[in-house]
Design an enzyme around this catalytic site. Structure first.
Site, short mmCIF file in Angstrom:
data_model
loop_
_atom_site.label_atom_id
_atom_site.label_comp_id
_atom_site.label_asym_id
_atom_site.label_seq_id
_atom_site.Cartn_x
_atom_site.Cartn_y
_atom_site.Cartn_z
N ARG A 1 3.52 6.64 -3.58
CA ARG A 1 2.12 5.92 -3.79
C ARG A 1 1.97 4.50 -3.50
O ARG A 1 2.71 4.14 -4.38
CB ARG A 1 1.29 6.87 -5.39
CG ARG A 1 1.21 8.29 -5.36
CD ARG A 1 -0.08 8.77 -6.03
NE ARG A 1 -1.35 9.37 -5.37
CZ ARG A 1 -1.33 10.15 -4.35
NH1 ARG A 1 -0.59 11.09 -4.86
NH2 ARG A 1 -2.64 9.86 -3.53
N THR B 1 -1.69 3.54 3.76
CA THR B 1 -1.65 4.64 2.51
C THR B 1 0.17 4.85 2.65
O THR B 1 0.58 5.10 4.41
CB THR B 1 -1.58 5.51 1.68
OG1 THR B 1 -2.25 6.63 3.05
CG2 THR B 1 -2.99 5.69 1.60
N TYR C 1 8.18 -8.35 -13.53
CA TYR C 1 7.02 -8.82 -13.13
C TYR C 1 7.41 -9.64 -11.71
O TYR C 1 8.07 -10.63 -11.71
CB TYR C 1 6.31 -10.05 -14.38
CG TYR C 1 4.56 -9.25 -14.06
CD1 TYR C 1 3.57 -9.16 -13.41
CD2 TYR C 1 4.31 -8.43 -15.37
CE1 TYR C 1 2.44 -8.81 -13.47
CE2 TYR C 1 3.45 -8.33 -15.66
CZ TYR C 1 2.26 -8.08 -14.41
OH TYR C 1 1.33 -7.28 -15.17
N ASP D 1 -7.55 2.13 9.80
CA ASP D 1 -7.29 2.30 8.95
C ASP D 1 -6.28 3.73 9.02
O ASP D 1 -6.84 5.04 9.86
CB ASP D 1 -8.13 2.91 7.67
CG ASP D 1 -7.58 3.00 6.59
OD1 ASP D 1 -6.28 3.65 6.44
OD2 ASP D 1 -8.46 3.55 5.76
N GLU E 1 4.51 -11.62 -9.81
CA GLU E 1 3.26 -12.01 -8.83
C GLU E 1 4.06 -13.43 -8.10
O GLU E 1 4.75 -14.03 -8.12
CB GLU E 1 2.67 -12.95 -9.48
CG GLU E 1 1.90 -11.59 -9.79
CD GLU E 1 1.05 -12.15 -11.59
OE1 GLU E 1 1.25 -13.58 -12.31
OE2 GLU E 1 0.13 -12.28 -12.02
N LYS F 1 0.58 9.66 2.60
CA LYS F 1 0.78 10.96 2.96
C LYS F 1 1.34 11.47 4.23
O LYS F 1 2.39 11.84 3.68
CB LYS F 1 -0.94 10.70 3.71
CG LYS F 1 -1.90 10.64 2.98
CD LYS F 1 -3.32 9.68 3.59
CE LYS F 1 -4.06 9.43 2.07
NZ LYS F 1 -5.61 8.77 2.42
#
Ligand SMILES: *Cc1c(COP(=O)(O)O)cnc(C)c1O
Length: 425
Positions: A240, A231, A59, A205, A61, A234
């Site tokens: 991903r 992203t 983790y 984008d 954060e 692609k």
């Protein structure tokens, strides 16, 4: 050593043969088909390897040097490398590599710049835009006042005069350019001028075209758009995930919006794999790949046009082709289903000014990134166009045997183009 622990060290095939078999089946499917879904690709074995690591256990954060939990000695380095590589590759002042995917990345941008009810402008979904550019069924369309531009009915291209007129009329605070079904080059400079004239922030984008931008096969939005979202999976060919690039001025607002505004802990295994993909994208061979994607798309577009396919905007500048099947006497959905049976995987898609319904529209969207990654070249594209044509005709005439025959030819052809991460056994 307890039995409970020993169980944790067994491999997938013995722990869960059902899932292991399905993963293998998916590998075979990806290997035996011609994959033309414009948003998909094949990642390298190095990216797969980084994704499947114990970095998933941690983790983190916060951001490097400013975390909420201890034990970040390694993760901070991983994330800093990913950030640095993103900044260098795209020439951006700032990069945030934590967004879980493209949609949350875009939502973070809304959070950074808008209040609910504020006005945003983007390309309409049926015209090639993305859901997250303010489309009605998306949170971005429900919580914000969205205005949409489209493409010309004849040209199939964005008309910047229309964009300028809408912007002057509605005064959006954010303008999105880019989308999911745009076969032509995005004029970032033109959009930037409109944003400037209307005191709006321009967001490019580049989810679909990031790999082309990185490889020099599409102009870069950096220097035009203050914020760039993308992203990573692609054309960029990473895991991903997503990134937000920005100028120095907006860095803080973007970071705060991603965490704590929208997300909790970043997916560190994904961050590592993004770093690997960005290293790959900085190599000379990646430039070759990016240019080959476009050359393949142009060759495939030509092969389809010469067989009577009606292409939106008449062709392509990038990795993507939108074909209108109206003249072929078949809807996009039955054609896509038949093509899948014939070993050619793509998606049905609305075309601009579509007269059919979104769930059974008139078009097919076709992309060349995955086939290019496999090493297929322009000489292979005519063969693919011919298979597509044969399958569409067979679908129209409901000849299932013909589809199965094509699938056999496709399978044999694909045997010469092995995919990373899967081997027939
Ligand atoms: C794919 C895509 C997204 C969303 O990405 P997800 O990872 O599917 O959430 C956003 N914008 C554009 C233009 C896209 O093509």
């Amino acid at each position: 050593m307890t039995d409970a622990y020993t169980e944790l060290t067994a491999d997938l095939a013995s722990v869960d043969p059902q899932i292991e078999r399905l993963i293998d089946a998916e590998g075979r499917r990806q290997s035996e088909k011609i994959r033309l879904i414009a948003s998909e690709n094949y990642v390298s074995e190095a990216v797969l390897e980084a994704t499947g690591t114990l970095l998933t256990n941690k983790y983190s954060e916060g951001y490097a040097g400013r975390r909420y939990y201890e034990g970040q000695q390694v993760i901070d380095q991983v994330e800093e490398i990913a950030v640095q590589r993103a900044k260098t590759l795209f020439g951006a002042d700032h990069a945030n590599v934590q967004p879980y995917s493209g949609s949350p990345a875009n939502l973070a941008v809304y959070l950074a710049f808008l209040k609910p009810g504020d006005t945003v402008m983007g390309m309409g979904l049926p015209m090639g835009g993305h859901l997250t550019h303010g489309w009605s069924v998306s949170a971005t369309g429900k919580w914000f006042n969205a205005v949409h531009y489209g493409v010309g009915k004849e040209s199939g291209r964005v008309d910047l005069d229309e964009v300028a007129q809408l912007a002057a009329e509605h005064k959006p605070k954010l303008i999105f350019c880019g989308g999911t079904a745009i076969p032509r080059t995005v004029d970032f400079a033109g959009f930037a001028q409109i944003a400037k004239d209307n005191d709006a922030v321009l967001v490019a984008d580049i989810a679909h075209i990031a790999g082309l931008v990185a490889g020099g096969a599409h102009p870069s939005p950096i220097g035009h758009a203050e914020v760039v979202t993308t992203t990573t999976h692609k054309t960029l060919r990473g895991p991903r995930g997503a990134m937000i690039l920005s100028n120095a001025e907006h860095a803080k607002a973007i970071d705060k919006a991603v965490f704590p505004g929208l997300q909790g802990g970043p997916h560190n295994h994904t961050t590592a794999a993004i770093a690997v993909a960005l290293k790959e994208a900085a190599q000379e061979t990646f430039k070759t790949y990016a240019h080959q994607i476009v050359a393949n798309a142009k060759a495939l577009a030509e092969g389809l046009s010469s067989r009577g396919f009606d292409l939106v905007s008449g062709g392509t500048d990038n990795h993507l082709i939108l074909a209108d099947l109206t003249k072929k006497d078949i809807g996009g959905k039955p054609a896509a289903k038949a093509l899948d049976r014939a070993g050619i995987e793509l998606n049905f898609n609305t075309v601009p000014y579509d007269t059919r319904k979104p769930f059974d529209p008139s078009g097919l969207r076709i992309g060349t990134s995955a086939v290019t990654t496999r090493g297929m070249g322009t000489q292979d594209m005519d063969k693919i166009a011919e298979w597509i044509d044969r399958a569409v005709l067979a679908a129209r005439d409901e000849k299932e045997d013909a589809l199965d025959a094509i699938a056999g030819e496709v399978r044999e052809f694909c045997g010469s183009f092995p995919i990373p991460g899967w081997h027939a056994n």
